[in-house]
Design a protein around this motif. Structure first.
Motif, PDB file in Angstrom:
ATOM      1  N   PHE A   1      21.195   1.269 -16.704  1.00 17.56           N
ATOM      2  CA  PHE A   1      21.671   0.552 -15.517  1.00 17.56           C
ATOM      3  C   PHE A   1      22.676  -0.571 -15.800  1.00 17.56           C
ATOM      4  O   PHE A   1      23.598  -0.774 -15.007  1.00 17.56           O
ATOM      5  CB  PHE A   1      20.481   0.021 -14.717  1.00 17.56           C
TER       6      PHE A   1
ATOM      7  N   ARG B   1      13.462  -0.549  -5.754  1.00 18.99           N
ATOM      8  CA  ARG B   1      14.476  -1.474  -6.269  1.00 18.99           C
ATOM      9  C   ARG B   1      14.237  -1.874  -7.716  1.00 18.99           C
ATOM     10  O   ARG B   1      15.040  -2.595  -8.299  1.00 18.99           O
ATOM     11  CB  ARG B   1      14.499  -2.733  -5.405  1.00 18.99           C
TER      12      ARG B   1
ATOM     13  N   LEU C   1      27.987   6.541  -8.995  1.00 16.23           N
ATOM     14  CA  LEU C   1      26.623   6.987  -9.269  1.00 16.23           C
ATOM     15  C   LEU C   1      26.566   8.512  -9.246  1.00 16.23           C
ATOM     16  O   LEU C   1      27.223   9.152  -8.419  1.00 16.23           O
ATOM     17  CB  LEU C   1      25.660   6.412  -8.231  1.00 16.23           C
TER      18      LEU C   1
ATOM     19  N   TRP D   1      28.675   1.194 -10.577  1.00 10.16           N
ATOM     20  CA  TRP D   1      27.813   1.407  -9.413  1.00 10.16           C
ATOM     21  C   TRP D   1      28.553   2.016  -8.228  1.00 10.16           C
ATOM     22  O   TRP D   1      27.946   2.264  -7.181  1.00 10.16           O
ATOM     23  CB  TRP D   1      27.125   0.098  -9.026  1.00 10.16           C
TER      24      TRP D   1
ATOM     25  N   VAL E   1      22.395  10.218  -4.516  1.00  8.07           N
ATOM     26  CA  VAL E   1      22.297  10.088  -5.974  1.00  8.07           C
ATOM     27  C   VAL E   1      21.493  11.270  -6.512  1.00  8.07           C
ATOM     28  O   VAL E   1      20.348  11.494  -6.114  1.00  8.07           O
ATOM     29  CB  VAL E   1      21.636   8.757  -6.364  1.00  8.07           C
TER      30      VAL E   1
ATOM     31  N   THR F   1      17.573   2.354   0.100  1.00  7.31           N
ATOM     32  CA  THR F   1      17.043   1.484  -0.950  1.00  7.31           C
ATOM     33  C   THR F   1      17.029   0.070  -0.399  1.00  7.31           C
ATOM     34  O   THR F   1      17.220  -0.142   0.797  1.00  7.31           O
ATOM     35  CB  THR F   1      17.893   1.585  -2.237  1.00  7.31           C
TER      36      THR F   1
ATOM     37  N   ASN G   1      15.106   7.716  -9.064  1.00  3.04           N
ATOM     38  CA  ASN G   1      15.332   7.869  -7.623  1.00  3.04           C
ATOM     39  C   ASN G   1      14.103   7.516  -6.786  1.00  3.04           C
ATOM     40  O   ASN G   1      14.223   7.257  -5.591  1.00  3.04           O
ATOM     41  CB  ASN G   1      15.759   9.303  -7.299  1.00  3.04           C
TER      42      ASN G   1
ATOM     43  N   ASN H   1      18.072  -5.118  -7.932  1.00  4.07           N
ATOM     44  CA  ASN H   1      18.899  -4.010  -7.445  1.00  4.07           C
ATOM     45  C   ASN H   1      20.139  -4.530  -6.723  1.00  4.07           C
ATOM     46  O   ASN H   1      20.558  -4.001  -5.695  1.00  4.07           O
ATOM     47  CB  ASN H   1      18.084  -3.114  -6.513  1.00  4.07           C
TER      48      ASN H   1
ATOM     49  N   GLY I   1      22.882  -2.006  -6.025  1.00  8.89           N
ATOM     50  CA  GLY I   1      22.410  -0.709  -5.553  1.00  8.89           C
ATOM     51  C   GLY I   1      22.860  -0.280  -4.175  1.00  8.89           C
ATOM     52  O   GLY I   1      22.155   0.509  -3.528  1.00  8.89           O
TER      53      GLY I   1
ATOM     54  N   MET J   1      22.694   3.486  -3.731  1.00  7.96           N
ATOM     55  CA  MET J   1      21.589   4.206  -4.371  1.00  7.96           C
ATOM     56  C   MET J   1      20.915   5.247  -3.470  1.00  7.96           C
ATOM     57  O   MET J   1      20.167   6.097  -3.954  1.00  7.96           O
ATOM     58  CB  MET J   1      20.534   3.221  -4.876  1.00  7.96           C
TER      59      MET J   1
END
Length: 709
Positions: free
Chosen positions: A402, A297, A410, A407, A388, A371, A293, A378, A381, A384
């Protein structure tokens, strides 16, 4: 007369000799291979520090021997594709890294390649290959930062052996770096300028660049270190593990370069670095793993271990630079020592950790970017920064997971499960529309809240972190989408069997379709307790994945892994749906049976108020999404939305308060009972307080009140 003539001739000889010696001392072309380069007195120590810094690099003769074997006659390496134009992690730069490696081994007395004439020849051949071709990527960063940074060590180490032509060509490349921008980009550029100026013996330019670097050792208004000791780059975006880690590395490097020179850092700067380490960076390394976290990226292969190793190298260096606090850095090196809770109010980021587990939740808002996707990294993402929430009891849970993640599922997020490809955007679109996003922390426990609003989906989400449990609440889940909505509890590698309790009957299973009768699930020593059950869905499947779907620098190779997925289904077009679950790290079957039978918390979960109170009454937390009244502790009233945390101590009540909106000046709080505090009043069985909230850059920070009974 004869004596005078002889005396005059003697003087001419002395002057002529002096001129010759001065010419030799100032000769920067280094045509004499046996001559040691000279620097002006004011720059000599700086130059010595730079040389020693690179000569103290780790020596690996076996790896260097492989480099020598792979070097081709034209000076290129057979292992490098020089036509590659990838923007992120441009591999062509490895050529300069290889040359630097050879130079270090050639100059280091502990290497078997020390003063090896064949290695010297190969260094010249490889260096000339780059200087003659001037390879360019499509990323400005490589030309202005990356190439000069990798080229400079070789130029310093080999300066005595370089021709004027080589130096002139190199300077053209170095001149692309100029002092500009801010944050870590400015540090990178200024460091290149400072070292280039040293190479050219330009004292004034060295001084200017050193000051430019030191100017970034401060609490930044824009990008850089923030008042909560998080790090921002590319706008208001948490970048601990990307730019923020490079920032720490380079500040330590530059501090070492100019130490005991006229350009050395002010004394206060090492204190600033210490605070950045101990109040910031150390919070996101646990069990020799860097928090996903907090990484930005850079979700790369083995990256969490690599980032942890980089931070630990920084800690070792800080022990030497800041010797009075060596014990503190030693404690951080034991990455499980730190136990506590911290909310980074400038970054919508919260950490709760103990020696045997680590939990973090990453949020975003109208203020904070969640993000980014830059340089084709990424690329999946999009969500993200949407709450998360990652829980680890060992360092394998999310290590290289990953490629196999769904995605849109999450961990911790509530997301519409549509069939559209995820948008690939840079960073401006990675915000949510929420303004009530933040948290409260007393250093030991805390609460994170997120009034989620993005792409037509709304939800009130909160995480109550109390001792060894995390209570996760969601309410008001609403959307008009025809696609189903899912809250994901976890998505990790399958480790061993999965136990599921359904109506108090425990079985091992690999799949649950959608069941409303699940009491709890136990997998990989993490328990998931459902106090009021819910539409639980579980799957453990062998899934295909590819690193190419995460970052385009990787080849599209298909991999397979067994993945554990656990979520709660809210159906299509949900209206005011809710969820409640408790994360229990390091749980066992007996633990879960006990918790299911003896519920540990009283929970309220509505659109206006989400609250959790321990059964013994020692601790409680309340997220007021609107002004109102909570029944916690006999009755608590607030006149504005806020987050409160309360702890009963002997003859006292400790109250922690924050404003997730970052917009309030004060909040009025009424508590049932009689408490003594300066400025408080008591009437009708209630104590009235006016909470004055931090302003400006401190807005969103927790304030504390110790109320005597």
């Amino acid at each position: 007369m004869k004596f005078v003539i002889i005396k005059h001739i003697f003087r001419l000889i002395v002057v002529y000799t002096t001129i010759i010696m001065f010419s030799i001392a100032c000769n920067t072309t280094n045509s004499d291979r046996n001559y040691n380069v000279k620097y002006p007195v004011v720059l000599a120590k700086f130059h010595e520090n730079v040389i020693n810094y690179y000569l103290n690099s780790e020596i690996d003769d076996r790896a260097t021997n492989i480099l020598i074997e792979n070097l081709q006659e034209d000076g290129s390496w057979s292992t490098i594709d020089y036509s590659n134009k990838v923007r992120g992690g441009w591999p062509v730069k490895n050529h300069l890294l290889h040359v630097q490696n050879l130079a270090i081994h050639y100059k280091n007395k502990t290497s078997r390649f020390y003063k090896d004439k064949d290695v010297l020849h190969k260094i010249h051949r490889a260096l000339n290959y780059w200087l003659n071709n001037d390879f360019l990527s499509t990323n400005w960063h490589d030309q202005h930062i990356g190439v000069p940074e990798l080229l400079l060590p070789t130029l310093f180490l080999m300066e005595n052996e370089l021709s004027k032509q080589q130096l002139d060509k190199a300077i053209v490349l170095l001149n692309r770096a100029k002092i500009k921008m801010s944050g870590q980009n400015k540090v990178w550029l200024s460091t290149n300028v400072m070292l280039r100026s040293l190479l050219l013996r330009k004292q004034d330019s060295v001084s200017i660049a050193s000051k430019a670097i030191q100017d970034e050792l401060k609490i930044a208004n824009g990008v850089g270190v923030k008042p909560d000791w998080s790090y921002h780059e590319h706008g208001a975006q948490l970048q601990f593990g990307n730019y923020g880690l490079s920032y720490l590395e380079d500040m330590i490097k530059c501090y070492t370069f100019v130490n005991n020179t006229p350009f050395q850092f002010e004394d206060s700067k090492i204190e600033f670095l210490r605070d950045y380490v101990l109040k910031g960076q150390q919070w996101v390394i646990w069990n020799n793993t860097y928090d996903v976290n907090a990484s930005g990226r850079q979700l790369f292969l083995n990256e969490q271990e690599k980032k942890a190793a980089r931070l630990k190298r920084c800690l070792e260096q800080m022990k030497l630079l800041d010797t009075a606090h060596a014990k503190a850095y030693e404690d951080v090196l034991n990455t499980k020592t730190l136990s506590g809770n911290k909310h980074f109010w400038k970054s919508d980021f919260h950490v709760h950790r103990r020696q045997d587990f680590y939990f973090s939740v990453k949020m975003s808002s109208k203020r904070v970017i969640g993000t980014e996707s830059v340089n084709q990294e990424n690329i999946q993402g999009y969500y993200m920064g949407d709450g998360v929430a990652l829980l680890s009891t060992h360092n394998e849970a999310y290590r290289n997971v990953f490629p196999f993640w769904d995605w849109k599922k999450l961990p911790g997020t509530t997301i519409i499960q549509d069939t559209l490809a995820l948008p690939i955007i840079k960073f401006s679109g990675f915000k949510t529309n929420g303004t009530f996003v933040g948290g409260v922390s007393n250093g030991k426990n805390g609460i994170a809240v997120m009034d989620y609003n993005r792409d037509g989906l709304a939800a009130k989400k909160s995480w109550f972190m109390f001792n060894d449990k995390v209570i996760c609440l969601g309410s008001g889940i609403t959307t008009n989408s025809d696609f189903p909505v899912t809250t994901t509890l976890n998505q990790s590698f399958l480790k061993g069997s999965v136990l599921v309790s359904e109506n108090n009957s425990v079985t091992r299973t690999s799949r649950v379709g959608v069941s409303q009768e699940i009491d709890w699930v136990l997998h990989d020593h993490i328990g998931y307790l459902f106090p009021n059950k819910g539409q639980v869905k579980l799957s453990t499947q062998i899934l295909e994945g590819s690193w190419n779907n995460v970052a385009k620098r990787y080849r599209p190779v298909i991999l397979t892994e067994n993945i554990f997925k656990l979520g709660l289904a809210h159906g299509k077009q949900p209206k005011n749906e809710k969820y409640e679950y408790i994360l229990v790290p390091n749980a066992s079957k007996d633990t879960m049976i006990h918790l299911n039978k003896n519920k540990p918390f009283k929970i309220v979960n509505t659109q206006k108020i989400q609250s959790v109170e321990s059964i013994d009454g020692t601790w409680a937390g309340i997220a007021f999404f609107k002004e109102g009244v909570s029944k916690v502790y006999g009755g608590i009233t607030v006149n504005k939305p806020c987050v409160l945390m309360l702890e009963h101590k002997e003859n006292a009540l400790v109250l922690s308060v924050s404003d997730p909106s970052h917009s309030l000046n004060k909040i009025k709080v009424n508590l049932k009972g009689y408490y003594i505090f300066e400025g408080s009043t008591y009437s009708n069985g209630q104590t009235q307080l006016t909470i004055h909230l931090p302003q400006g850059e401190q807005a969103g920070k927790t304030v504390f009140y110790h109320l005597s009974k």
